[in-house]
Design an enzyme around this catalytic site. Structure first.
Site, PDB file in Angstrom:
ATOM      1  CG  HIS A 310      31.815  40.290  42.283  1.00 20.40           C
ATOM      2  ND1 HIS A 310      31.721  40.961  41.084  1.00 20.40           N
ATOM      3  CD2 HIS A 310      31.078  39.172  42.149  1.00 20.40           C
ATOM      4  CE1 HIS A 310      30.930  40.286  40.274  1.00 20.40           C
ATOM      5  NE2 HIS A 310      30.528  39.190  40.893  1.00 20.40           N
ATOM      6  CG  ASP A 367      29.608  31.854  44.726  1.00 19.61           C
ATOM      7  OD1 ASP A 367      30.302  32.529  43.958  1.00 19.61           O
ATOM      8  OD2 ASP A 367      28.678  31.128  44.328  1.00 19.61           O
TER       9      ASP A 367
HETATM   10  C1  SDX Z   1      31.176  34.616  41.019  1.00 24.36           C
HETATM   11  O1  SDX Z   1      31.919  37.870  37.378  1.00 24.36           O
HETATM   12  C2  SDX Z   1      30.821  37.527  37.966  1.00 24.36           C
HETATM   13  O2  SDX Z   1      29.828  38.190  37.845  1.00 24.36           O
HETATM   14  C3  SDX Z   1      30.857  36.248  38.756  1.00 24.36           C
HETATM   15  C4  SDX Z   1      29.610  35.917  39.566  1.00 24.36           C
HETATM   16  C5  SDX Z   1      28.425  35.596  38.693  1.00 24.36           C
HETATM   17  O3  SDX Z   1      27.294  35.748  39.155  1.00 24.36           O
HETATM   18  O4  SDX Z   1      28.656  35.072  37.551  1.00 24.36           O
HETATM   19  O5  SDX Z   1      29.278  37.019  40.401  1.00 24.36           O
HETATM   20  C6  SDX Z   1      29.832  34.680  40.438  1.00 24.36           C
HETATM   21  O6  SDX Z   1      32.049  34.057  40.402  1.00 24.36           O
HETATM   22  C7  SDX Z   1      31.446  35.330  42.326  1.00 24.36           C
HETATM   23  C8  SDX Z   1      32.940  35.213  42.761  1.00 24.36           C
HETATM   24  C9  SDX Z   1      33.165  33.840  43.401  1.00 24.36           C
HETATM   25  N1  SDX Z   1      34.596  33.648  43.665  1.00 24.36           N
HETATM   26  C10 SDX Z   1      35.077  33.648  44.917  1.00 24.36           C
HETATM   27  O7  SDX Z   1      34.417  33.921  45.912  1.00 24.36           O
HETATM   28  C11 SDX Z   1      36.560  33.300  45.002  1.00 24.36           C
HETATM   29  C12 SDX Z   1      37.248  34.280  45.952  1.00 24.36           C
HETATM   30  N2  SDX Z   1      37.270  35.618  45.318  1.00 24.36           N
HETATM   31  C13 SDX Z   1      38.440  35.947  44.565  1.00 24.36           C
HETATM   32  O8  SDX Z   1      39.245  34.949  44.060  1.00 24.36           O
HETATM   33  C14 SDX Z   1      38.337  37.232  43.749  1.00 24.36           C
HETATM   34  O9  SDX Z   1      37.821  38.193  44.582  1.00 24.36           O
HETATM   35  C15 SDX Z   1      37.549  37.211  42.447  1.00 24.36           C
HETATM   36  C16 SDX Z   1      37.991  36.121  41.560  1.00 24.36           C
HETATM   37  C17 SDX Z   1      36.093  37.072  42.729  1.00 24.36           C
HETATM   38  C18 SDX Z   1      37.779  38.554  41.757  1.00 24.36           C
HETATM   39  O10 SDX Z   1      39.093  38.578  41.362  1.00 24.36           O
HETATM   40  P1  SDX Z   1      39.790  39.891  40.740  1.00 24.36           P
HETATM   41  O11 SDX Z   1      38.787  40.926  40.418  1.00 24.36           O
HETATM   42  O12 SDX Z   1      40.704  39.422  39.663  1.00 24.36           O
HETATM   43  O13 SDX Z   1      40.562  40.459  41.972  1.00 24.36           O
HETATM   44  P2  SDX Z   1      42.067  40.123  42.282  1.00 24.36           P
HETATM   45  O14 SDX Z   1      42.268  38.654  42.327  1.00 24.36           O
HETATM   46  O15 SDX Z   1      42.911  40.940  41.361  1.00 24.36           O
HETATM   47  O16 SDX Z   1      42.223  40.678  43.807  1.00 24.36           O
HETATM   48  C19 SDX Z   1      42.522  42.051  44.070  1.00 24.36           C
HETATM   49  C20 SDX Z   1      43.202  42.036  45.441  1.00 24.36           C
HETATM   50  C21 SDX Z   1      44.411  41.097  45.492  1.00 24.36           C
HETATM   51  O17 SDX Z   1      45.262  41.550  46.521  1.00 24.36           O
HETATM   52  P3  SDX Z   1      46.562  42.481  46.088  1.00 24.36           P
HETATM   53  O18 SDX Z   1      47.245  41.784  44.943  1.00 24.36           O
HETATM   54  O19 SDX Z   1      45.958  43.818  45.701  1.00 24.36           O
HETATM   55  O20 SDX Z   1      47.395  42.550  47.362  1.00 24.36           O
HETATM   56  O21 SDX Z   1      42.295  41.522  46.423  1.00 24.36           O
HETATM   57  C22 SDX Z   1      42.796  40.301  46.945  1.00 24.36           C
HETATM   58  C23 SDX Z   1      43.821  39.802  45.967  1.00 24.36           C
HETATM   59  O22 SDX Z   1      44.788  38.994  46.621  1.00 24.36           O
HETATM   60  N3  SDX Z   1      41.656  39.379  47.026  1.00 24.36           N
HETATM   61  C24 SDX Z   1      41.440  38.543  48.039  1.00 24.36           C
HETATM   62  C25 SDX Z   1      40.230  37.907  47.724  1.00 24.36           C
HETATM   63  N4  SDX Z   1      39.762  38.361  46.554  1.00 24.36           N
HETATM   64  C26 SDX Z   1      40.657  39.286  46.123  1.00 24.36           C
HETATM   65  N5  SDX Z   1      42.157  38.269  49.158  1.00 24.36           N
HETATM   66  C27 SDX Z   1      41.632  37.331  49.983  1.00 24.36           C
HETATM   67  N6  SDX Z   1      40.467  36.669  49.751  1.00 24.36           N
HETATM   68  C28 SDX Z   1      39.750  36.931  48.630  1.00 24.36           C
HETATM   69  N7  SDX Z   1      38.609  36.302  48.405  1.00 24.36           N
END
Ligand code: SDX
Length: 460
Positions: A310, A367
């Site tokens: 998140h 989720d």
């Molecule tokens: C919602 O914003 C809100 O409030 C949203 C929400 C709401 O109520 O409106 O809370 C609802 O959207 C919840 C999130 C639902 N999405 C998912 O579950 C999709 C999976 N999660 C990710 O795609 C991600 O964690 C996000 C999109 C939620 C957050 O993305 P960020 O903050 O841009 O984080 P990032 O992509 O920059 O990741 C940071 C690191 C990366 O690794 P490195 O580059 O440091 O090596 O963490 C890794 C990412 O690859 N990473 C994950 C991951 N999420 C982040 N690796 C594996 N699986 C994941 N789910």
């Protein structure tokens, strides 16, 4: 709000002082609203991870501590004691309703449950059966406004004058549109809302009534759905709510703004994640793997552990905690032993002990468990994000009003850092090498500080 402290920044050997803004709960921000006029510089923050777009009084989140409050009331207290519609009132109007206000609000929402008959043609061939319900929802939320022209004037004072009616109407009709979209896609007769059913009960009734069997959900099933809607009701400046605020800032009406919010929510990284979670769990189940292969692929960046991570929460999403307990309870009620829940709990255990996830503060988010509950109550996966949109409607409505009510509201218009082609001459771009002398410069290039050439006019 304005703190006595200031932030100092040194640019081109000059020191500038910027005001510090402090929120009610102690959150602090450097106010850069005069940065460009004072320094010529802007800031850059891809994804806005460090940028506050506004001051808001609706929801407070402390991602480090896993705190989420609607109008100052912790989500755990509301989940335990409130309902979705009462919480919707709180989010929209800022205070919990009195008994009288609650009765009037519930009646108003109930009275608005049916759609104008003129809209029924949308469900009779208006969309292909393959249409995703989120596409139908965003289209029809905007279409609803066409039947209430006095609410969609795009004159803020007038649209605000009809706000209470528009809010109740959207809260109520979003549920009816969703149910009818599901029925149309599945070739089922449309079911009209009933006047003697509660909000979530009415929705489930409209979704699952069979031609010869009126469906009235088990109380615990209704409560589980109501809890999911309540937990999704707002979440400050998330992608879809920021979209609603951006559209509202142009002066657009409430219907157009929430329709845009639905489109943003649909994305798999945002509201579309709950559908992706189930698809991920089903993929793991079909593979026969215990989840470790998928976790490994996620660590290598080949897959995303959907429902994990998140932007704000660097600990357990408080909503996920509540939903995890609710998932256990619902599965016991429906007497379903869902292997996907076992896989989900295994994935969580693996991730909670793996440094890749721990070092990145990746925990289950809202989720991760909501999909398990929705699946257990018979909701088809392509309706999961629609449920999220129904739940988020109060938040979108409240944020629209917060923008529309600003006396000096400005249109949202971020800046950028240009990294495109260098400023070039049109003529030079048109003619290939050799067609004109290589040192040739047009007048407008000179005015942009380019080189000069005596025969410029010769070619102009
Ligand atoms: C919602 O914003 C809100 O409030 C949203 C929400 C709401 O109520 O409106 O809370 C609802 O959207 C919840 C999130 C639902 N999405 C998912 O579950 C999709 C999976 N999660 C990710 O795609 C991600 O964690 C996000 C999109 C939620 C957050 O993305 P960020 O903050 O841009 O984080 P990032 O992509 O920059 O990741 C940071 C690191 C990366 O690794 P490195 O580059 O440091 O090596 O963490 C890794 C990412 O690859 N990473 C994950 C991951 N999420 C982040 N690796 C594996 N699986 C994941 N789910």
């Amino acid at each position: 709000m304005i703190s006595p402290e200031t932030a100092k920044i040194i640019l081109d050997q000059k020191t500038y002082e910027l005001p510090i803004v402090e929120g009610t709960a102690g959150d602090k921000a450097v106010d850069i609203s005069k940065l460009r006029s004072q320094t010529g510089y802007i800031t850059l923050d891809e994804g806005f991870a460090n940028t506050g777009s506004c001051k808001s009084s609706i929801t407070y989140i402390n991602g480090e501590k896993g705190i989420l409050c609607y109008r100052g009331i912790p989500i755990e207290v509301l989940a335990e004691n409130s309902t979705f519609i009462e919480t919707a009132y709180l989010i929209i109007y800022g205070e919990l309703p009195t008994r009288k206000q609650m009765s009037a609000f519930s009646q108003k929402v109930l009275r608005n449950a049916s759609l104008h008959e003129g809209m029924m043609h949308f469900f009779d061939g208006g969309f292909p059966f393959t249409a995703h319900p989120m596409a139908i929802l965003s289209s029809l939320l905007n279409s609803v406004g066409c039947y209430y022209p006095n609410m969609v004037t795009n004159h803020r004072e007038q649209d605000l004058e009809h706000f209470d009616d528009a809010a109740a109407l959207l809260l109520s009709k979003v549920r009816t549109i969703a149910a009818m979209a599901y029925r149309m896609k599945n070739g089922l007769p449309l079911i009209y809302p009933k006047r003697d059913l509660g909000y979530s009960q009415n929705f489930l009734h409209m979704m699952f009534t069979e031609p010869y069997h009126e469906y009235y959900p088990h109380d615990d099933i209704t409560k589980a759905l109501d809890l999911i809607l309540l937990l999704h009701a707002d979440h400050e400046q998330n992608c879809s709510t920021s979209t609603v605020r951006m559209v509202a800032s142009s002066g657009a009406n409430l219907f157009a703004s929430v329709s845009a919010g639905v489109c943003a929510l649909w994305g798999p990284l945002h509201g579309g994640a709950n559908q992706q979670v189930i698809q991920m769990l089903e993929e793991i189940y079909r593979s026969g793997d215990d989840g470790s292969a998928f976790v490994e692929a996620a660590k290598q960046g080949k897959r995303r552990l959907m429902g994990f991570g998140h932007r704000l929460y660097k600990t357990y999403d408080p909503r996920a905690k509540i939903l995890r307990a609710a998932a256990d309870k619902v599965l016991k009620i429906v007497k379903v032993k869902d292997p996907l829940l076992d896989i989900a709990q295994r994935l969580e255990d693996m991730a909670r002990s793996d440094d890749y996830f721990i070092s990145r503060n990746l925990y289950p988010n809202v989720d991760f468990y909501s999909g398990i509950i929705l699946k257990a109550i018979g909701m088809p996966t392509d309706m999961f994000t629609v449920i999220f949109a129904i739940g988020r409607m109060p938040g979108w409505i409240a944020h629209w009003r917060e923008v529309a009510s600003q006396v000096k509201g400005r249109i949202s218009r971020p800046r950028q850092v240009y990294v495109g082609a260098p400023i070039r001459d049109y003529v030079k771009m048109r003619y290939r090498e050799g067609e004109i002398p290589s040192d040739w410069e047009s007048d407008d290039h000179k005015s942009l500080g380019g080189g000069s050439s005596e025969n410029a006019s010769a070619k102009a």
